[in-house]
Motif scaffolding. Structure first.
Motif, PDB file in Angstrom:
ATOM      1  N   TYR A  63      66.259 -12.234 -13.676  1.00 49.39           N
ATOM      2  CA  TYR A  63      67.027 -11.135 -13.101  1.00 49.39           C
ATOM      3  C   TYR A  63      67.415 -11.531 -11.686  1.00 49.39           C
ATOM      4  N   ILE A  64      68.507 -10.940 -11.193  1.00 48.00           N
ATOM      5  CA  ILE A  64      69.036 -11.356  -9.904  1.00 48.00           C
ATOM      6  C   ILE A  64      69.530 -10.149  -9.103  1.00 48.00           C
ATOM      7  N   ASN A  74      70.416  -6.405   6.917  1.00 48.87           N
ATOM      8  CA  ASN A  74      71.149  -7.437   6.195  1.00 48.87           C
ATOM      9  C   ASN A  74      71.232  -7.003   4.733  1.00 48.87           C
ATOM     10  N   ASN A  75      72.438  -6.866   4.206  1.00 48.17           N
ATOM     11  CA  ASN A  75      72.627  -6.465   2.806  1.00 48.17           C
ATOM     12  C   ASN A  75      73.133  -7.618   1.953  1.00 48.17           C
ATOM     13  N   GLN A  76      72.813  -8.843   2.370  1.00 40.47           N
ATOM     14  CA  GLN A  76      73.285 -10.004   1.630  1.00 40.47           C
ATOM     15  C   GLN A  76      72.142 -10.895   1.167  1.00 40.47           C
ATOM     16  N   GLY A  77      70.945 -10.312   0.997  1.00 39.85           N
ATOM     17  CA  GLY A  77      69.816 -11.084   0.504  1.00 39.85           C
ATOM     18  C   GLY A  77      70.040 -11.473  -0.945  1.00 39.85           C
ATOM     19  N   LEU A  78      69.820 -12.723  -1.269  1.00 39.25           N
ATOM     20  CA  LEU A  78      69.965 -13.230  -2.633  1.00 39.25           C
ATOM     21  C   LEU A  78      68.566 -13.501  -3.179  1.00 39.25           C
ATOM     22  N   SER A  79      68.274 -12.952  -4.348  1.00 41.80           N
ATOM     23  CA  SER A  79      66.939 -13.118  -4.905  1.00 41.80           C
ATOM     24  C   SER A  79      66.988 -13.147  -6.426  1.00 41.80           C
ATOM     25  N   SER A  80      66.039 -13.870  -7.004  1.00 41.43           N
ATOM     26  CA  SER A  80      65.884 -13.864  -8.454  1.00 41.43           C
ATOM     27  C   SER A  80      64.401 -13.771  -8.797  1.00 41.43           C
ATOM     28  N   ILE A  81      64.132 -13.168  -9.945  1.00 39.54           N
ATOM     29  CA  ILE A  81      62.765 -13.116 -10.471  1.00 39.54           C
ATOM     30  C   ILE A  81      62.804 -13.540 -11.935  1.00 39.54           C
ATOM     31  N   SER A  82      61.696 -14.118 -12.367  1.00 41.92           N
ATOM     32  CA  SER A  82      61.505 -14.433 -13.769  1.00 41.92           C
ATOM     33  C   SER A  82      60.536 -13.395 -14.336  1.00 41.92           C
ATOM     34  N   LEU A  83      60.992 -12.643 -15.314  1.00 42.19           N
ATOM     35  CA  LEU A  83      60.122 -11.629 -15.922  1.00 42.19           C
ATOM     36  C   LEU A  83      58.976 -12.264 -16.686  1.00 42.19           C
ATOM     37  N   GLU A  84      59.177 -13.452 -17.181  1.00 43.92           N
ATOM     38  CA  GLU A  84      58.140 -14.124 -17.961  1.00 43.92           C
ATOM     39  C   GLU A  84      57.006 -14.659 -17.090  1.00 43.92           C
ATOM     40  N   THR A  85      57.346 -15.200 -15.926  1.00 47.85           N
ATOM     41  CA  THR A  85      56.335 -15.855 -15.094  1.00 47.85           C
ATOM     42  C   THR A  85      55.961 -15.076 -13.838  1.00 47.85           C
TER      43      THR A  85
END
Length: 181
Positions: free
Chosen positions: A24-25, A46-57
């Motif tokens: 997810y991003i 700051n409203n330009q933070g880029l992030s991702s998560i892995s639901l599995e790990t």
């Protein structure tokens, strides 16, 4: 595991995200910081933070562009980028970590996120208590941490030291959606 680590390395290095099916991003994560002193309060968003998560790990990666912080006073923005953060030399801050005991099926959970926060080429370990909320097919993660400016070699001139707190409160909120390939 190796594939996930490689994905996050590419994300941090190139500003791109190589994502598996369950990742997810959020491309517009909100990061704020606040410095309180008896002389002056300094706040930026700051409203330009880029992030991702892995639901599995439970792996999580964040990239924050330093010049994207918005201040009430343009002079604060200038000093922040030129004198303190030196954004031309250190254009971004990053966080790489893992959500401990993350359960993608829970609607609401309080979890610790362990990882390393890097600012100005200095990396420090953090454990961040965070609230994670699931609604429909989105996940929200929010929390806060305190950053000691001396740990990141941020030098404040003696004349201005009463104006800037030694410890800065950083808050974040990300709204993750499935990555569209």
């Amino acid at each position: 595991m190796l594939k996930t680590l490689l994905s996050f390395f590419i994300f941090i290095s190139l500003g791109c995200v190589v994502i598996e099916a369950q990742d997810y991003i959020d491309r517009q994560g909100e990061i704020t910081f606040f410095s309180y002193t008896s002389v002056e309060d300094i706040q930026a968003k700051n409203n330009q933070g880029l992030s991702s998560i892995s639901l599995e790990t439970g792996d999580i990666a964040v990239r924050i562009l330093m010049k994207a912080f918005v201040f009430k006073k343009s002079l604060m923005h200038e000093h922040f980028n030129e004198s303190y953060i030196e954004s031309d030399l250190y254009p971004e801050a990053t966080f790489l970590g893992k959500i401990i005991d993350f359960n993608q099926d829970d609607d609401e959970q309080i979890r610790i996120i362990k990882g390393d926060f890097q600012l100005r080429d200095v990396s420090k370990p953090f454990e961040i208590k965070s609230k994670i909320t699931k609604e429909n097919n989105t996940y929200s993660i929010e929390g806060e941490l305190e950053v000691n400016i001396e740990d990141y070699k941020i030098k404040v001139p003696k004349l201005l030291s009463p104006n800037i707190a030694k410890t800065i409160k950083v808050s974040f909120k990300f709204q993750y959606r499935p990555n569209e390939k």
